[in-house]
Design a protein around this motif. Sequence first.
Motif, mmCIF file in Angstrom:
data_model
loop_
_atom_site.group_PDB
_atom_site.id
_atom_site.type_symbol
_atom_site.label_atom_id
_atom_site.label_comp_id
_atom_site.label_asym_id
_atom_site.label_seq_id
_atom_site.Cartn_x
_atom_site.Cartn_y
_atom_site.Cartn_z
ATOM 1 N N SER A 5 14.301 8.833 -4.193
ATOM 2 C CA SER A 5 14.496 8.699 -2.761
ATOM 3 C C SER A 5 15.598 7.677 -2.540
ATOM 4 O O SER A 5 15.577 6.599 -3.122
ATOM 5 N N THR A 11 11.902 9.753 1.472
ATOM 6 C CA THR A 11 10.498 9.474 1.186
ATOM 7 C C THR A 11 9.598 10.240 2.153
ATOM 8 O O THR A 11 8.604 10.850 1.754
ATOM 9 N N PHE A 41 5.734 7.516 3.342
ATOM 10 C CA PHE A 41 5.278 8.701 2.620
ATOM 11 C C PHE A 41 4.074 9.316 3.345
ATOM 12 O O PHE A 41 4.002 10.529 3.537
ATOM 13 N N ILE A 123 5.042 4.928 -6.106
ATOM 14 C CA ILE A 123 6.353 4.633 -5.519
ATOM 15 C C ILE A 123 6.796 3.279 -6.040
ATOM 16 O O ILE A 123 6.064 2.296 -5.928
ATOM 17 N N ARG A 134 14.068 4.487 -4.229
ATOM 18 C CA ARG A 134 12.686 4.525 -4.700
ATOM 19 C C ARG A 134 12.560 5.626 -5.747
ATOM 20 O O ARG A 134 13.123 6.708 -5.596
ATOM 21 N N ILE A 136 9.730 8.011 -7.186
ATOM 22 C CA ILE A 136 8.406 8.483 -6.798
ATOM 23 C C ILE A 136 7.914 9.434 -7.880
ATOM 24 O O ILE A 136 8.549 10.453 -8.156
#
Length: 146
Positions: A5, A11, A41, A123, A134, A136
């Motif tokens: 992300s 996200t 999220f 995350i 990020r 994930i």
Amino acid sequence: MIYESLGEKDTFELGKRFGAQVKPGDICLLHGDLGVGKTVFTKGFAQGIGITEPITSPTFTLIQEYEEGRLPLYHFDVYRIGDVEEMYDLGFEDYFYGEGVCLIEWASRIKEILPPSCYEITIEKDLEKGFDYRKIVVSEPEKEIM
């Protein structure tokens, strides 16, 4: 599966895609430090289920219930739980084994009562790749072998 992300929009969209695919009885464990985007999220996840009302973190209430989507969403934040016995007081079995979907933040605090077949979503920040980056990671539940 590993996703990258580059900001809140990414996200949110990943959460939305994931929420669109969940089924009744699914339990999703959401891991990550404070400020990594768990709430972003979750907002996307809820929208993927069809929930349009505002999503807030249940940090002080332990659970927020959303009934308006194609499935009920039970959003737990057990960060402030003092003892796993509090989950029994909430009647967690009705949520975990019902017809809705559970999304649980800080699930490691209640690991002894979690069923073995949960999605795991982690995350993580990586500041070397940028402030908004990020990673994930989504792990699917292990399948039971008959």
